[in-house]
Design a protein around this motif. Structure first.
Motif, mmCIF file in Angstrom:
data_model
loop_
_atom_site.group_PDB
_atom_site.id
_atom_site.type_symbol
_atom_site.label_atom_id
_atom_site.label_comp_id
_atom_site.label_asym_id
_atom_site.label_seq_id
_atom_site.Cartn_x
_atom_site.Cartn_y
_atom_site.Cartn_z
ATOM 1 N N LEU A 1 -5.021 8.742 4.389
ATOM 2 C CA LEU A 1 -5.791 8.148 5.477
ATOM 3 C C LEU A 1 -5.827 9.140 6.625
ATOM 4 C CD1 LEU A 1 -7.275 5.781 6.789
ATOM 5 C CD2 LEU A 1 -5.045 4.863 7.475
ATOM 6 N N GLY A 2 -6.991 9.717 6.862
ATOM 7 C CA GLY A 2 -7.191 10.643 7.970
ATOM 8 C C GLY A 2 -7.709 9.885 9.173
ATOM 9 N N THR A 3 -6.922 9.843 10.249
ATOM 10 C CA THR A 3 -7.211 8.960 11.378
ATOM 11 C C THR A 3 -7.963 9.629 12.519
ATOM 12 O OG1 THR A 3 -5.021 9.377 12.349
ATOM 13 C CG2 THR A 3 -5.239 7.492 10.837
ATOM 14 N N GLY A 4 -8.602 10.755 12.262
ATOM 15 C CA GLY A 4 -9.361 11.430 13.315
ATOM 16 C C GLY A 4 -8.585 12.620 13.864
ATOM 17 N N LYS A 5 -8.849 12.953 15.108
ATOM 18 C CA LYS A 5 -8.218 14.122 15.718
ATOM 19 C C LYS A 5 -6.706 13.962 15.850
ATOM 20 C CE LYS A 5 -8.693 17.266 19.610
ATOM 21 N NZ LYS A 5 -9.465 17.579 20.824
ATOM 22 N N PHE A 6 -6.264 12.732 16.058
ATOM 23 C CA PHE A 6 -4.842 12.458 16.249
ATOM 24 C C PHE A 6 -4.350 11.427 15.231
ATOM 25 C CE2 PHE A 6 -6.630 13.470 20.440
ATOM 26 C CZ PHE A 6 -5.905 14.626 20.715
ATOM 27 N N LEU A 7 -3.082 11.488 14.907
ATOM 28 C CA LEU A 7 -2.460 10.488 14.042
ATOM 29 C C LEU A 7 -2.412 9.160 14.785
ATOM 30 C CD1 LEU A 7 -0.751 9.570 11.598
ATOM 31 C CD2 LEU A 7 1.240 10.376 12.842
ATOM 32 N N THR A 8 -2.983 8.141 14.189
ATOM 33 C CA THR A 8 -2.965 6.791 14.737
ATOM 34 C C THR A 8 -2.570 5.853 13.606
ATOM 35 O OG1 THR A 8 -4.807 7.374 16.183
ATOM 36 C CG2 THR A 8 -4.325 5.039 15.931
ATOM 37 N N LEU A 9 -1.502 5.120 13.788
ATOM 38 C CA LEU A 9 -1.040 4.223 12.724
ATOM 39 C C LEU A 9 -1.927 2.986 12.632
ATOM 40 C CD1 LEU A 9 2.818 4.447 13.204
ATOM 41 C CD2 LEU A 9 1.388 5.632 11.538
ATOM 42 N N PRO A 10 -2.313 2.600 11.424
ATOM 43 C CA PRO A 10 -3.084 1.363 11.247
ATOM 44 C C PRO A 10 -2.166 0.152 11.418
ATOM 45 C CG PRO A 10 -2.593 2.324 9.128
ATOM 46 C CD PRO A 10 -2.069 3.283 10.169
ATOM 47 N N ASP A 11 -2.763 -1.018 11.433
ATOM 48 C CA ASP A 11 -1.973 -2.246 11.514
ATOM 49 C C ASP A 11 -1.010 -2.315 10.335
ATOM 50 O OD1 ASP A 11 -3.332 -3.118 13.797
ATOM 51 O OD2 ASP A 11 -4.898 -4.056 12.594
ATOM 52 N N PRO A 12 0.210 -2.820 10.558
ATOM 53 C CA PRO A 12 1.180 -2.920 9.461
ATOM 54 C C PRO A 12 0.663 -3.729 8.271
ATOM 55 C CG PRO A 12 2.262 -3.313 11.568
ATOM 56 C CD PRO A 12 0.780 -3.235 11.838
ATOM 57 N N GLU A 13 -0.153 -4.747 8.534
ATOM 58 C CA GLU A 13 -0.702 -5.561 7.450
ATOM 59 C C GLU A 13 -1.621 -4.728 6.562
ATOM 60 O OE1 GLU A 13 -1.209 -6.471 10.782
ATOM 61 O OE2 GLU A 13 0.531 -7.786 10.866
ATOM 62 N N PHE A 14 -2.377 -3.831 7.176
ATOM 63 C CA PHE A 14 -3.266 -2.948 6.427
ATOM 64 C C PHE A 14 -2.450 -2.069 5.481
ATOM 65 C CE2 PHE A 14 -5.144 1.253 5.950
ATOM 66 C CZ PHE A 14 -6.418 0.964 5.511
ATOM 67 N N SER A 15 -1.431 -1.419 6.011
ATOM 68 C CA SER A 15 -0.588 -0.537 5.193
ATOM 69 C C SER A 15 0.097 -1.307 4.070
ATOM 70 C CB SER A 15 0.458 0.153 6.069
ATOM 71 O OG SER A 15 -0.164 0.942 7.054
ATOM 72 N N ALA A 16 0.615 -2.488 4.394
ATOM 73 C CA ALA A 16 1.311 -3.298 3.392
ATOM 74 C C ALA A 16 0.357 -3.722 2.274
ATOM 75 C CB ALA A 16 1.935 -4.519 4.048
ATOM 76 N N ALA A 17 -0.870 -4.064 2.624
ATOM 77 C CA ALA A 17 -1.846 -4.495 1.614
ATOM 78 C C ALA A 17 -2.217 -3.347 0.681
ATOM 79 C CB ALA A 17 -3.092 -5.055 2.298
ATOM 80 N N ILE A 18 -2.359 -2.139 1.201
ATOM 81 C CA ILE A 18 -2.660 -0.972 0.352
ATOM 82 C C ILE A 18 -1.490 -0.734 -0.605
ATOM 83 C CG2 ILE A 18 -3.017 1.533 0.336
ATOM 84 C CD1 ILE A 18 -5.452 0.010 1.370
ATOM 85 N N ARG A 19 -0.294 -0.723 -0.070
ATOM 86 C CA ARG A 19 0.896 -0.463 -0.893
ATOM 87 C C ARG A 19 1.119 -1.572 -1.918
ATOM 88 N NH1 ARG A 19 3.154 1.750 4.473
ATOM 89 N NH2 ARG A 19 2.949 3.990 4.118
ATOM 90 N N ALA A 20 0.732 -2.804 -1.590
ATOM 91 C CA ALA A 20 0.874 -3.926 -2.529
ATOM 92 C C ALA A 20 -0.008 -3.733 -3.758
ATOM 93 C CB ALA A 20 0.538 -5.239 -1.838
ATOM 94 N N GLN A 21 -1.042 -2.896 -3.649
ATOM 95 C CA GLN A 21 -1.921 -2.596 -4.782
ATOM 96 C C GLN A 21 -1.355 -1.495 -5.673
ATOM 97 O OE1 GLN A 21 -4.671 -4.432 -5.455
ATOM 98 N NE2 GLN A 21 -4.019 -5.642 -3.707
ATOM 99 N N GLY A 22 -0.158 -1.001 -5.327
ATOM 100 C CA GLY A 22 0.463 0.060 -6.114
ATOM 101 C C GLY A 22 -0.005 1.452 -5.733
ATOM 102 N N ILE A 23 -0.619 1.572 -4.565
ATOM 103 C CA ILE A 23 -1.134 2.851 -4.085
ATOM 104 C C ILE A 23 -0.191 3.384 -3.011
ATOM 105 C CG2 ILE A 23 -3.049 4.000 -2.916
ATOM 106 C CD1 ILE A 23 -4.877 1.771 -4.037
ATOM 107 N N LYS A 24 0.216 4.638 -3.145
ATOM 108 C CA LYS A 24 1.009 5.288 -2.100
ATOM 109 C C LYS A 24 0.063 5.624 -0.956
ATOM 110 C CE LYS A 24 3.998 7.284 -5.547
ATOM 111 N NZ LYS A 24 4.206 8.454 -6.380
ATOM 112 N N LEU A 25 0.462 5.303 0.261
ATOM 113 C CA LEU A 25 -0.365 5.539 1.438
ATOM 114 C C LEU A 25 0.274 6.616 2.291
ATOM 115 C CD1 LEU A 25 -2.735 4.762 3.297
ATOM 116 C CD2 LEU A 25 -1.231 3.012 4.288
ATOM 117 N N ASP A 26 -0.495 7.661 2.596
ATOM 118 C CA ASP A 26 -0.027 8.738 3.452
ATOM 119 C C ASP A 26 -0.990 8.834 4.627
ATOM 120 O OD1 ASP A 26 1.443 10.851 4.404
ATOM 121 O OD2 ASP A 26 1.254 12.057 2.590
#
Length: 121
Positions: free
Chosen positions: A67-92
């Motif tokens: 996940l490329g967040t633009g010019k600066f690193l910006t963390l997405p909502d925790p629910e978003f990250s948890a939902a991606i990881r729940a699908q068995g996908i590693k999120l970086d």
């Protein structure tokens, strides 16, 4: 609006000025790099699960999502990250420049990688 789709897996040659260049194509705006090819990503400043419908259709073929967040690193909502990881996908999560460089390395290693990239001006 026309579906913007490029069926290749070419590395990204350039990012900046609000867009990306890859293969013989260029694209202004956010980008989804998926197993099936490269697509326009309809997203505002912050990614949502609704904006990743195309990615979720291909989740079984994805090991890592960058996940490329633009010019600066910006963390997405925790629910978003948890939902991606729940699908068995590693999120970086990283800034878009780091995500592009990492994507190109993982492509050269023939890894099952996807990327959701916000543009950099």
């Amino acid at each position: 609006m026309t579906e913007a789709f490029y069926p290749g897996h070419d590395p990204i040659d350039y990012y900046g000025n609000g867009g990306f260049r890859f293969g013989t194509m260029s694209h202004q705006g956010a980008l989804l790099f998926l197993p099936s090819g490269i697509r326009r990503w309809d997203v505002d400043e912050k990614p949502t699960l609704d904006s990743l419908t195309a990615l979720m259709r291909e989740k079984d073929d994805i090991e890592i999502l960058l996940l490329g967040t633009g010019k600066f690193l910006t963390l997405p909502d925790p629910e978003f990250s948890a939902a991606i990881r729940a699908q068995g996908i590693k999120l970086d999560i990283m800034d878009t420049g780091a995500a592009v460089r990492t994507l190109n390395i993982l492509l050269s290693e023939d890894r099952a990688v996807a990327a959701a990239l916000l543009p950099v001006d």
